[in-house]
Design a protein around this motif. Structure first.
Motif, PDB file in Angstrom:
ATOM      1  N   GLU A 117      37.530  36.316  35.814  1.00 42.89           N
ATOM      2  CA  GLU A 117      37.664  35.593  34.463  1.00 42.89           C
ATOM      3  C   GLU A 117      36.858  34.531  34.226  1.00 42.89           C
ATOM      4  OE1 GLU A 117      39.417  36.889  32.021  1.00 42.89           O
ATOM      5  OE2 GLU A 117      40.185  38.568  33.035  1.00 42.89           O
ATOM      6  N   GLU A 118      36.273  34.339  33.393  1.00 40.34           N
ATOM      7  CA  GLU A 118      35.451  33.134  33.204  1.00 40.34           C
ATOM      8  C   GLU A 118      36.457  32.165  32.452  1.00 40.34           C
ATOM      9  OE1 GLU A 118      32.395  32.684  34.139  1.00 40.34           O
ATOM     10  OE2 GLU A 118      32.473  34.580  34.712  1.00 40.34           O
ATOM     11  N   GLY A 119      36.369  30.880  32.921  1.00 45.24           N
ATOM     12  CA  GLY A 119      37.280  29.975  32.295  1.00 45.24           C
ATOM     13  C   GLY A 119      37.025  28.456  32.758  1.00 45.24           C
ATOM     14  N   VAL A 120      37.968  27.453  32.709  1.00 50.80           N
ATOM     15  CA  VAL A 120      37.459  26.105  33.071  1.00 50.80           C
ATOM     16  C   VAL A 120      38.045  25.770  34.249  1.00 50.80           C
ATOM     17  CG1 VAL A 120      37.261  25.527  30.576  1.00 50.80           C
ATOM     18  CG2 VAL A 120      39.527  25.094  31.371  1.00 50.80           C
ATOM     19  N   SER A 121      38.931  26.483  34.903  1.00 53.24           N
ATOM     20  CA  SER A 121      39.668  26.362  36.007  1.00 53.24           C
ATOM     21  C   SER A 121      38.802  26.346  37.300  1.00 53.24           C
ATOM     22  CB  SER A 121      40.752  27.520  36.578  1.00 53.24           C
ATOM     23  OG  SER A 121      41.107  27.433  37.728  1.00 53.24           O
ATOM     24  N   ILE A 122      38.978  25.576  38.136  1.00 50.52           N
ATOM     25  CA  ILE A 122      37.987  25.247  39.345  1.00 50.52           C
ATOM     26  C   ILE A 122      38.141  26.518  40.274  1.00 50.52           C
ATOM     27  CG2 ILE A 122      37.728  24.044  41.437  1.00 50.52           C
ATOM     28  CD1 ILE A 122      38.516  21.425  39.692  1.00 50.52           C
ATOM     29  N   ASN A 123      39.657  27.006  40.293  1.00 49.63           N
ATOM     30  CA  ASN A 123      39.835  28.116  41.124  1.00 49.63           C
ATOM     31  C   ASN A 123      39.570  29.200  40.378  1.00 49.63           C
ATOM     32  OD1 ASN A 123      40.774  26.456  43.436  1.00 49.63           O
ATOM     33  ND2 ASN A 123      42.624  26.126  42.362  1.00 49.63           N
ATOM     34  N   PRO A 124      38.837  30.221  40.803  1.00 50.57           N
ATOM     35  CA  PRO A 124      38.522  31.578  39.989  1.00 50.57           C
ATOM     36  C   PRO A 124      39.704  32.496  39.815  1.00 50.57           C
ATOM     37  CG  PRO A 124      37.451  31.786  42.084  1.00 50.57           C
ATOM     38  CD  PRO A 124      38.086  30.388  42.049  1.00 50.57           C
ATOM     39  N   THR A 125      39.875  33.280  38.744  1.00 53.86           N
ATOM     40  CA  THR A 125      40.999  34.096  38.642  1.00 53.86           C
ATOM     41  C   THR A 125      40.394  35.556  38.568  1.00 53.86           C
ATOM     42  OG1 THR A 125      41.232  33.712  36.054  1.00 53.86           O
ATOM     43  CG2 THR A 125      42.774  32.600  37.613  1.00 53.86           C
ATOM     44  N   PHE A 126      40.872  36.550  38.854  1.00 52.63           N
ATOM     45  CA  PHE A 126      40.445  38.001  38.786  1.00 52.63           C
ATOM     46  C   PHE A 126      41.174  38.768  37.968  1.00 52.63           C
ATOM     47  CE2 PHE A 126      38.940  35.724  42.438  1.00 52.63           C
ATOM     48  CZ  PHE A 126      37.634  35.772  42.336  1.00 52.63           C
ATOM     49  N   ASN A 127      40.910  39.722  37.414  1.00 55.24           N
ATOM     50  CA  ASN A 127      41.653  40.848  36.574  1.00 55.24           C
ATOM     51  C   ASN A 127      41.376  42.023  37.232  1.00 55.24           C
ATOM     52  OD1 ASN A 127      42.398  42.492  34.529  1.00 55.24           O
ATOM     53  ND2 ASN A 127      42.188  41.254  33.053  1.00 55.24           N
ATOM     54  N   VAL A 128      42.351  42.985  37.431  1.00 57.78           N
ATOM     55  CA  VAL A 128      42.008  44.130  37.896  1.00 57.78           C
ATOM     56  C   VAL A 128      43.031  44.969  37.107  1.00 57.78           C
ATOM     57  CG1 VAL A 128      42.158  45.894  39.941  1.00 57.78           C
ATOM     58  CG2 VAL A 128      41.681  43.358  40.496  1.00 57.78           C
ATOM     59  N   SER A 129      42.294  46.307  36.793  1.00 63.70           N
ATOM     60  CA  SER A 129      43.321  47.036  35.858  1.00 63.70           C
ATOM     61  C   SER A 129      42.766  48.304  36.367  1.00 63.70           C
ATOM     62  CB  SER A 129      43.069  46.753  34.278  1.00 63.70           C
ATOM     63  OG  SER A 129      41.734  46.900  34.069  1.00 63.70           O
ATOM     64  N   VAL A 130      43.965  49.435  36.231  1.00 66.13           N
ATOM     65  CA  VAL A 130      43.556  50.741  36.377  1.00 66.13           C
ATOM     66  C   VAL A 130      43.169  51.301  35.050  1.00 66.13           C
ATOM     67  CG1 VAL A 130      44.762  53.146  37.206  1.00 66.13           C
ATOM     68  CG2 VAL A 130      45.507  50.759  38.115  1.00 66.13           C
ATOM     69  N   ILE A 131      41.846  52.110  35.134  1.00 67.63           N
ATOM     70  CA  ILE A 131      41.353  52.629  34.090  1.00 67.63           C
ATOM     71  C   ILE A 131      42.097  54.188  34.064  1.00 67.63           C
ATOM     72  CG2 ILE A 131      39.346  53.525  33.121  1.00 67.63           C
ATOM     73  CD1 ILE A 131      37.928  51.343  34.228  1.00 67.63           C
ATOM     74  N   PHE A 132      42.155  54.792  34.974  1.00 71.55           N
ATOM     75  CA  PHE A 132      42.381  56.268  35.099  1.00 71.55           C
ATOM     76  C   PHE A 132      43.254  56.654  36.390  1.00 71.55           C
ATOM     77  CE2 PHE A 132      41.557  60.712  36.179  1.00 71.55           C
ATOM     78  CZ  PHE A 132      42.029  61.396  35.093  1.00 71.55           C
ATOM     79  N   GLY A 133      44.237  57.223  36.522  1.00 68.68           N
ATOM     80  CA  GLY A 133      44.877  57.409  37.757  1.00 68.68           C
ATOM     81  C   GLY A 133      46.451  56.672  37.991  1.00 68.68           C
ATOM     82  N   LYS A 134      46.581  56.708  39.125  1.00 66.05           N
ATOM     83  CA  LYS A 134      47.669  56.112  39.925  1.00 66.05           C
ATOM     84  C   LYS A 134      47.987  54.616  39.368  1.00 66.05           C
ATOM     85  CE  LYS A 134      48.168  59.518  43.583  1.00 66.05           C
ATOM     86  NZ  LYS A 134      49.259  59.878  44.221  1.00 66.05           N
TER      87      LYS A 134
END
Length: 129
Positions: free
Chosen positions: A59-76
């Protein structure tokens, strides 16, 4: 965990990629890592099909510590270990200087922590970032 001989190929056509196989807990695991113009794609299969497909990005943002986004597109959608695997890989990609997202396909017979750790380790050892 029994990791067999890894054979790799790195070619620029049609995109840079590596393909190898290894044995994890008695299951032959085929892995393809490719670097596209706008993302990385990793396919790991023990069943010969794509399985669950996940999308992971920083995720792009102003935070010093990066955040990540994980999503299931298809499946379990009820397999937290698959999401954890994608998160580990996108964090590794990000900390090595790339901001490209990851598309991860996991077609596994075994969703154990040991199997997923072996896949993450093999991908990192053969990375294209």
């Amino acid at each position: 965990m029994n990791i067999g001989k890894i054979s790799a190929s790195d070619s620029g056509f049609p995109v840079p990629h590596k393909k190898f196989s290894l044995e994890i807990k008695g299951n032959k695991t085929e892995v393809i890592i490719s670097r596209h113009e706008d993302n990385f794609m990793i396919i790991a299969t023990q069943i010969g099909t794509l399985g669950t497909i996940l999308h992971a990005r920083k995720e792009e943002g102003v935070s010093i510590n990066p955040t990540f986004n994980v999503s299931v597109i298809f499946g379990k959608r009820d397999e937290p270990m698959l999401v954890a695997c994608a998160r580990q890989l996108i964090e590794h990609i990000s900390c090595h200087g790339s901001s490209m997202p990851l598309v991860l396909s996991l077609g596994l017979k075994d969703h154990s922590t040991e199997t997923l750790k072996a896949i993450v380790s093999a991908v990192i050892d053969n990375r294209l970032w």
